[in-house]
Design an enzyme around this catalytic site. Structure first.
Site, short mmCIF file in Angstrom:
data_model
loop_
_atom_site.label_atom_id
_atom_site.label_comp_id
_atom_site.label_asym_id
_atom_site.label_seq_id
_atom_site.Cartn_x
_atom_site.Cartn_y
_atom_site.Cartn_z
N ASP A 83 4.89 8.86 -8.97
CA ASP A 83 3.49 8.40 -8.91
C ASP A 83 2.84 8.62 -10.27
OD1 ASP A 83 1.60 7.90 -6.15
OD2 ASP A 83 0.53 8.19 -8.03
N ASN A 105 6.95 1.71 -2.78
CA ASN A 105 5.71 1.61 -2.01
C ASN A 105 4.47 1.50 -2.91
OD1 ASN A 105 3.75 2.64 0.32
ND2 ASN A 105 3.55 4.09 -1.37
N TYR A 134 -2.05 -9.38 -7.14
CA TYR A 134 -1.41 -8.65 -6.03
C TYR A 134 -0.64 -9.62 -5.13
CZ TYR A 134 -1.48 -5.56 -1.83
OH TYR A 134 -1.17 -4.78 -0.73
N THR A 170 -6.04 4.65 4.11
CA THR A 170 -5.55 5.12 2.82
C THR A 170 -6.61 4.86 1.75
OG1 THR A 170 -4.63 3.02 2.09
CG2 THR A 170 -3.20 4.39 3.48
N1 LIG Z 1 -3.55 0.04 2.99
C1 LIG Z 1 -3.15 -0.98 3.75
O1 LIG Z 1 -3.71 -1.24 4.84
C2 LIG Z 1 -1.99 -1.83 3.31
C3 LIG Z 1 -1.81 -3.08 3.90
C4 LIG Z 1 -0.72 -3.86 3.53
C5 LIG Z 1 0.17 -3.38 2.58
N2 LIG Z 1 -0.04 -2.16 2.01
C6 LIG Z 1 0.93 -1.70 1.01
O2 LIG Z 1 1.35 -0.39 1.33
C7 LIG Z 1 1.64 0.32 0.12
C8 LIG Z 1 0.89 1.64 0.11
O3 LIG Z 1 -0.49 1.35 0.19
P1 LIG Z 1 -1.61 2.49 0.31
O4 LIG Z 1 -2.68 1.92 1.11
O5 LIG Z 1 -0.99 3.79 0.66
O6 LIG Z 1 -2.10 2.51 -1.24
P2 LIG Z 1 -2.81 3.66 -2.09
O7 LIG Z 1 -3.56 2.97 -3.18
O8 LIG Z 1 -3.56 4.55 -1.19
O9 LIG Z 1 -1.56 4.43 -2.71
C9 LIG Z 1 -0.77 3.80 -3.70
C10 LIG Z 1 -0.10 4.84 -4.55
O10 LIG Z 1 0.52 4.15 -5.66
C11 LIG Z 1 0.25 4.88 -6.84
N3 LIG Z 1 0.25 4.03 -8.02
C12 LIG Z 1 -0.66 3.07 -8.33
N4 LIG Z 1 -0.40 2.59 -9.56
C13 LIG Z 1 0.69 3.23 -10.01
C14 LIG Z 1 1.42 3.18 -11.23
N5 LIG Z 1 1.07 2.37 -12.25
N6 LIG Z 1 2.51 3.96 -11.36
C15 LIG Z 1 2.86 4.82 -10.37
N7 LIG Z 1 2.19 4.93 -9.22
C16 LIG Z 1 1.11 4.15 -9.03
C17 LIG Z 1 -1.14 5.47 -6.61
O11 LIG Z 1 -1.42 6.56 -7.48
C18 LIG Z 1 -1.07 5.86 -5.14
O12 LIG Z 1 -0.59 7.17 -4.96
C19 LIG Z 1 1.27 -0.62 -1.03
O13 LIG Z 1 2.41 -1.28 -1.50
C20 LIG Z 1 0.33 -1.61 -0.38
O14 LIG Z 1 0.34 -2.85 -1.05
C21 LIG Z 1 -1.11 -1.38 2.35
#
Ligand SMILES: NC(=O)c1ccc[n+]([C@@H]2O[C@H](COP(=O)([O-])OP(=O)(O)OC[C@H]3O[C@@H](n4cnc5c(N)ncnc54)[C@H](O)[C@@H]3O)[C@@H](O)[C@H]2O)c1
Length: 247
Positions: free
Chosen positions: A38, A91, A156, A192
């Site tokens: 991360d 992820n 995205y 999240t």
């Molecule tokens: N939240 C939702 O309802 C939802 C819906 C559909 C898909 N998703 C997918 O699920 C996954 C997780 O989503 P989430 O809601 O937990 O997101 P989040 O933003 O809460 O967490 C994402 C994590 O990725 C890390 N990150 C971001 N940029 C980074 C970088 N440049 N290098 C390293 N790490 C990096 C962040 O620090 C964070 O810890 C994502 O791929 C998202 O697209 C989420």
């Protein structure tokens, strides 16, 4: 604990918070050694300490996954310290809603690189080691944005479409090497930090704890080329999942 996963290695990106944290915690619960990647090094150290206090084996690696060299160095460090992963879960993602009029090329590339370029670099790095180890499982986090269009998701959205394309190619190539490659998507809105920034108040009323989706990711880590591969798996809040064959 899963007999298939106990003592095996998992790599989870975006593990500092949100869904990635829930997946990493579930893998530690299955007795896996978990590499946590991360950009949020501060939170990552706390997460690793928490998992270790619970008796787990966790390796925190601070990395900017938008940067190719940094991403390569991070996965090289995992391979050097833990050996070949049984499961790679990419992820991490960044969603900043911006219209076509607003977004710059640099901003577009950053989101695309975190989602798609990192998926390629991480998968390429573990591909041959997984072949040599006799198989493995690769999972990319997709989204509704992986198959539908949404306004102000100029980066995205094509990034998520892209990882579904990469998943389909690698699932076909991985079959002969016993490597499963799948895309996963939350089958329910999850509570999240990403959702907090992007969901409407109505969506927030029905969001669920990401830990409730973790069983689907345990099931995915157990897969290899003879199991579920080439699917988009929607992880459900009741601990089950729906899988759509995309090949
Ligand atoms: N939240 C939702 O309802 C939802 C819906 C559909 C898909 N998703 C997918 O699920 C996954 C997780 O989503 P989430 O809601 O937990 O997101 P989040 O933003 O809460 O967490 C994402 C994590 O990725 C890390 N990150 C971001 N940029 C980074 C970088 N440049 N290098 C390293 N790490 C990096 C962040 O620090 C964070 O810890 C994502 O791929 C998202 O697209 C989420």
């Amino acid at each position: 604990m899963s007999e298939k996963l106990q003592g095996q290695v998992a790599v989870v990106t975006g593990a500092a918070q949100g869904l990635g944290y829930a997946i990493a915690k579930a893998y530690v619960g299955e007795g896996m050694k978990v590499a946590l990647l991360d950009i949020r090094g501060d939170i990552l150290q706390e997460v690793a300490a928490e998992l270790k206090d619970a008796g787990g084996d966790a390796l925190p690696i601070t990395v900017d996954l938008s940067d190719a060299g940094d991403t390569q160095a991070a996965i090289d460090a995992v391979l050097a310290q833990y050996g070949t992963p049984r499961a790679l879960v990419h992820n991490a993602a960044l969603l900043i809603t911006r219209s076509m009029l607003e977004i710059t090329l640099e901003q577009w590339q950053r989101e695309i690189n975190i989602i798609l370029q990192a998926a390629f670099i991480l998968s390429k790095a573990v591909w041959k080691p997984m072949i040599d180890a006799g198989g493995g499982s690769i999972v990319y986090l997709s989204s509704g944005s992986g198959y539908k269009g949404f306004i102000e998701e100029v980066a995205y959205n094509p990034g998520k479409h892209g990882i579904e394309g990469l998943m389909k190619c690698l699932a076909l190539e991985g079959a002969e090497h016993n490597i499963a490659v799948n895309a996963a998507t939350p089958g329910a809105p999850i509570n999240t930090p990403m959702s907090d920034s992007n969901y409407t108040e109505a969506q927030k009323k029905r969001w669920v704890d990401p830990a409730m989706l973790a069983p689907a990711f345990v099931m995915l880590a157990e897969q290899d080329g003879s199991g579920l591969t080439g699917h988009r798996v929607a992880a459900r809040a009741d601990g089950k999942w729906d899988a759509i064959d995309l090949l």
